[in-house]
Design an enzyme around this catalytic site. Structure first.
Site, PDB file in Angstrom:
ATOM      1  N   SER A   1     -17.207 -15.835  31.306  1.00  0.00           N
ATOM      2  CA  SER A   1     -17.319 -17.205  30.830  1.00  0.00           C
ATOM      3  C   SER A   1     -18.804 -17.582  30.807  1.00  0.00           C
ATOM      4  O   SER A   1     -19.474 -17.527  31.832  1.00  0.00           O
ATOM      5  CB  SER A   1     -16.540 -18.118  31.794  1.00  0.00           C
ATOM      6  OG  SER A   1     -16.672 -19.462  31.439  1.00  0.00           O
TER       7      SER A   1
ATOM      8  N   LYS B   1     -16.358 -15.625  26.566  1.00  0.00           N
ATOM      9  CA  LYS B   1     -15.867 -17.003  26.400  1.00  0.00           C
ATOM     10  C   LYS B   1     -17.081 -17.921  26.434  1.00  0.00           C
ATOM     11  O   LYS B   1     -17.889 -17.855  27.366  1.00  0.00           O
ATOM     12  CB  LYS B   1     -14.897 -17.336  27.535  1.00  0.00           C
ATOM     13  CG  LYS B   1     -14.639 -18.810  27.783  1.00  0.00           C
ATOM     14  CD  LYS B   1     -13.460 -18.997  28.735  1.00  0.00           C
ATOM     15  CE  LYS B   1     -13.742 -20.078  29.774  1.00  0.00           C
ATOM     16  NZ  LYS B   1     -12.618 -20.221  30.738  1.00  0.00           N
TER      17      LYS B   1
ATOM     18  N   LYS C   1     -18.532 -21.722  26.613  1.00  0.00           N
ATOM     19  CA  LYS C   1     -18.235 -23.117  26.915  1.00  0.00           C
ATOM     20  C   LYS C   1     -18.776 -23.954  25.759  1.00  0.00           C
ATOM     21  O   LYS C   1     -19.913 -23.730  25.300  1.00  0.00           O
ATOM     22  CB  LYS C   1     -18.929 -23.523  28.224  1.00  0.00           C
ATOM     23  CG  LYS C   1     -18.320 -22.858  29.452  1.00  0.00           C
ATOM     24  CD  LYS C   1     -16.917 -23.381  29.723  1.00  0.00           C
ATOM     25  CE  LYS C   1     -16.421 -22.979  31.093  1.00  0.00           C
ATOM     26  NZ  LYS C   1     -15.071 -23.530  31.386  1.00  0.00           N
TER      27      LYS C   1
ATOM     28  N   ASP D   1     -14.089 -22.588  25.303  1.00  0.00           N
ATOM     29  CA  ASP D   1     -13.445 -23.478  26.282  1.00  0.00           C
ATOM     30  C   ASP D   1     -14.158 -24.828  26.269  1.00  0.00           C
ATOM     31  O   ASP D   1     -15.356 -24.904  26.556  1.00  0.00           O
ATOM     32  CB  ASP D   1     -13.535 -22.849  27.685  1.00  0.00           C
ATOM     33  CG  ASP D   1     -12.784 -23.643  28.745  1.00  0.00           C
ATOM     34  OD1 ASP D   1     -12.154 -24.677  28.405  1.00  0.00           O
ATOM     35  OD2 ASP D   1     -12.821 -23.237  29.927  1.00  0.00           O
TER      36      ASP D   1
ATOM     37  N   GLU E   1      -9.653 -23.101  24.220  1.00  0.00           N
ATOM     38  CA  GLU E   1      -9.083 -23.501  25.515  1.00  0.00           C
ATOM     39  C   GLU E   1      -9.316 -24.991  25.758  1.00  0.00           C
ATOM     40  O   GLU E   1     -10.444 -25.477  25.653  1.00  0.00           O
ATOM     41  CB  GLU E   1      -9.759 -22.647  26.599  1.00  0.00           C
ATOM     42  CG  GLU E   1      -9.269 -22.884  28.015  1.00  0.00           C
ATOM     43  CD  GLU E   1      -9.973 -21.949  29.021  1.00  0.00           C
ATOM     44  OE1 GLU E   1     -10.633 -20.977  28.588  1.00  0.00           O
ATOM     45  OE2 GLU E   1      -9.872 -22.213  30.227  1.00  0.00           O
TER      46      GLU E   1
ATOM     47  N   ASP F   1      -5.462 -24.947  29.859  1.00  0.00           N
ATOM     48  CA  ASP F   1      -5.924 -24.669  31.217  1.00  0.00           C
ATOM     49  C   ASP F   1      -5.548 -25.886  32.070  1.00  0.00           C
ATOM     50  O   ASP F   1      -4.463 -25.924  32.668  1.00  0.00           O
ATOM     51  CB  ASP F   1      -7.448 -24.402  31.179  1.00  0.00           C
ATOM     52  CG  ASP F   1      -8.111 -24.269  32.551  1.00  0.00           C
ATOM     53  OD1 ASP F   1      -7.432 -24.441  33.572  1.00  0.00           O
ATOM     54  OD2 ASP F   1      -9.335 -24.007  32.618  1.00  0.00           O
TER      55      ASP F   1
ATOM     56  N   LYS G   1      -4.314 -20.123  36.362  1.00  0.00           N
ATOM     57  CA  LYS G   1      -5.203 -20.222  37.531  1.00  0.00           C
ATOM     58  C   LYS G   1      -4.304 -20.584  38.708  1.00  0.00           C
ATOM     59  O   LYS G   1      -3.814 -21.710  38.792  1.00  0.00           O
ATOM     60  CB  LYS G   1      -6.239 -21.334  37.341  1.00  0.00           C
ATOM     61  CG  LYS G   1      -7.393 -20.999  36.416  1.00  0.00           C
ATOM     62  CD  LYS G   1      -8.386 -22.147  36.383  1.00  0.00           C
ATOM     63  CE  LYS G   1      -9.446 -21.909  35.322  1.00  0.00           C
ATOM     64  NZ  LYS G   1     -10.234 -23.136  35.061  1.00  0.00           N
TER      65      LYS G   1
ATOM     66  N   GLY H   1     -10.529 -18.298  36.032  1.00  0.00           N
ATOM     67  CA  GLY H   1     -11.382 -18.120  37.202  1.00  0.00           C
ATOM     68  C   GLY H   1     -11.972 -19.453  37.607  1.00  0.00           C
ATOM     69  O   GLY H   1     -12.045 -20.388  36.801  1.00  0.00           O
TER      70      GLY H   1
HETATM   71  O1  OSB Z   1     -12.457 -24.159  32.741  1.00  0.00           O
HETATM   72  O2  OSB Z   1     -12.151 -22.102  33.084  1.00  0.00           O
HETATM   73  C1  OSB Z   1     -12.714 -23.157  33.388  1.00  0.00           C
HETATM   74  C2  OSB Z   1     -15.247 -22.487  36.173  1.00  0.00           C
HETATM   75  C3  OSB Z   1     -15.068 -23.597  36.949  1.00  0.00           C
HETATM   76  C4  OSB Z   1     -14.179 -24.564  36.559  1.00  0.00           C
HETATM   77  C5  OSB Z   1     -13.454 -24.415  35.363  1.00  0.00           C
HETATM   78  C6  OSB Z   1     -13.617 -23.279  34.579  1.00  0.00           C
HETATM   79  C7  OSB Z   1     -14.556 -22.322  34.977  1.00  0.00           C
HETATM   80  C8  OSB Z   1     -14.878 -21.144  34.182  1.00  0.00           C
HETATM   81  C9  OSB Z   1     -15.492 -19.960  34.897  1.00  0.00           C
HETATM   82  O3  OSB Z   1     -14.756 -21.079  32.977  1.00  0.00           O
HETATM   83  C10 OSB Z   1     -14.512 -18.894  35.134  1.00  0.00           C
HETATM   84  C11 OSB Z   1     -15.021 -17.849  36.102  1.00  0.00           C
HETATM   85  O4  OSB Z   1     -15.786 -16.996  35.684  1.00  0.00           O
HETATM   86  O5  OSB Z   1     -14.635 -17.902  37.300  1.00  0.00           O
HETATM   87 MG    MG Z   2     -11.008 -23.598  31.285  1.00  0.00          MG
END
Ligand code: OSB
Ligand code: MG
Length: 375
Positions: free
Chosen positions: A135, A161, A163, A188, A213, A238, A262, A290
């Site tokens: 991510s 992925k 953001k 995402d 996402e 999510d 998650k 994650g």
């Molecule tokens: O939205 O998936 C998410 C991290 C913290 C809070 C929300 C998210 C995330 C990530 C990182 O996208 C995922 C990871 O590498 O642990």
């Molecule tokens: Mg997410």
């Protein structure tokens, strides 16, 4: 198994690089760990709540309070505590999924360590290694983003992925797609858009993304179904998915074609497994999300990601994507994959000296003190 006590700990860990999402920037993590002490041995749980309630309503200080005063006390009088009973024992407390998940994880770890069974075997893992994605946060500029993505592609990650947020979406996605025409790519938004952004988000369709996402706020499940009529890229939820019930409803409504699982967000690994099974029945692929976990949470996530319907690469990146030094033996990428631990329980060992050195607060509570209403 009887609960004899619990140890709660807060640790501070710096991220290797700032991680920016549509809801904020993180440079350091403040993580709550719980160790249950039982008649059959100990078990570890990691709470994925963030320092601030910006991803969800949960946050680390609140999780610590609810665990000590409302959740752990409900487990002490049980003569035969089993991980499969934890959720129903904690059910009278509304919400607090991340706090509940950490406790259930710790009880499951203690139980499986005592039985000599790994999380992977318990979940029915069908592969020894899992495909990993990464991510990538919001960057200051497109050249910076391309450099970061390039380094991850070089390291072997099998999916990227990005953001996104309003003002950081079509252009960065186009740039990454042009530079890496073949890489599996997804985005995402962490709830940053509104349903009227449909035509704008549809501009992402040309980049052959695996999924978008959580474009809309978590409670706007119907609006996701409406958005899905405007955007060709599959929608993945999510934040909106907090239980097997909300997963089932979202699928039925046509709000998502893919789900990010998650365990912390849904109250634990056992509810996450039920979501996996529901999605198998409904023909909905899932992938492991994650929350910037340490080696403890990562061990359990990687084990669950080896279940059959986890068919897309997860946000299960290597330890060094997050931390210079992990609290367990590090998870290392091999050809874009992480190995599912095989030892009893989580199958990883906490480096106690290192853990102590990064602990900012610790409390050991014996069962009798937990039982006496702590509030
Ligand atoms: O939205 O998936 C998410 C991290 C913290 C809070 C929300 C998210 C995330 C990530 C990182 O996208 C995922 C990871 O590498 O642990
Ligand atoms: Mg997410």
């Amino acid at each position: 198994m009887r609960l004899q006590g619990a140890e709660l700990r807060r640790i501070r860990m710096s991220l290797v690089a700032p991680f920016e999402t549509s809801f904020g920037v993180q440079t350091e993590r403040d993580i709550l760990l719980v160790k249950v002490i039982t008649s059959d041995g100990e078990g570890w749980g990691e709470c994925v709540a963030g320092e601030e309630p910006t991803y969800s309503s949960e946050y680390v200080e609140g999780a610590q309070h609810v665990m000590l005063h409302h959740l752990l006390p409900r487990l002490v009088a049980q003569p035969e505590l089993a991980a499969t009973d934890v959720a129903s024992l904690l059910h009278p407390v509304h919400g607090h999924w991340m706090a509940k998940a950490a406790i259930e994880m710790a009880v499951l770890d203690a139980e499986l360590r005592a039985k000599g069974e790994s999380f992977g075997r318990y979940f029915g893992a069908v592969r020894p290694m899992v495909d990993c994605g990464v991510s990538v946060g919001i960057h200051r500029s497109i050249p910076d983003l391309l450099a970061t993505v390039g380094a991850y592609v070089e390291q072997g990650y099998r999916r990227i992925k990005l953001k996104i947020k309003p003002g950081w979406d079509v252009d960065p996605v186009r740039a990454v797609r042009e530079r890496f025409p073949q890489i599996p790519l997804q985005v995402d938004a962490n709830t940053a858009y509104t349903v009227s952004d449909g035509p704008h988000l549809a501009r992402l369709d040309e980049f052959d993304l695996l999924l978008i996402e959580q474009p809309l706020p978590e409670e706007q499940v119907l609006a996701h179904a409406q958005l899905a009529l405007v955007v060709r890229t599959p929608i993945c939820l999510d934040e909106s998915i907090t239980s097997v019930q909300t997963a089932s409803d979202a699928i039925e409504l046509g709000a998502c074609r893919i789900i990010n699982v998650k365990p912390g967000r849904v109250g634990g690994y056992l509810e996450a497994r039920r979501i996996h099974d529901l999605c198998t029945e409904r023909g909905v692929p899932v992938w492991m999300g994650g929350m910037l976990e340490t080696g403890l949470g990562r061990a359990a996530n990687v084990a669950m990601a080896a279940m059959p319907n986890f068919t897309l690469p997860g946000d299960t990146s290597a330890s060094d994507r997050y931390y210079h030094r992990d609290i367990t033996e590090p998870f290392v990428l091999h050809d874009g994959r992480l190995k599912v631990p095989e030892g009893p329980g989580l199958g990883v060992t906490v480096d106690m000296d290192y853990l102590d050195s990064i602990t900012s607060w610790r409390e050991v509570v014996p069962a009798d003190r937990l039982g006496a209403a702590l509030r």
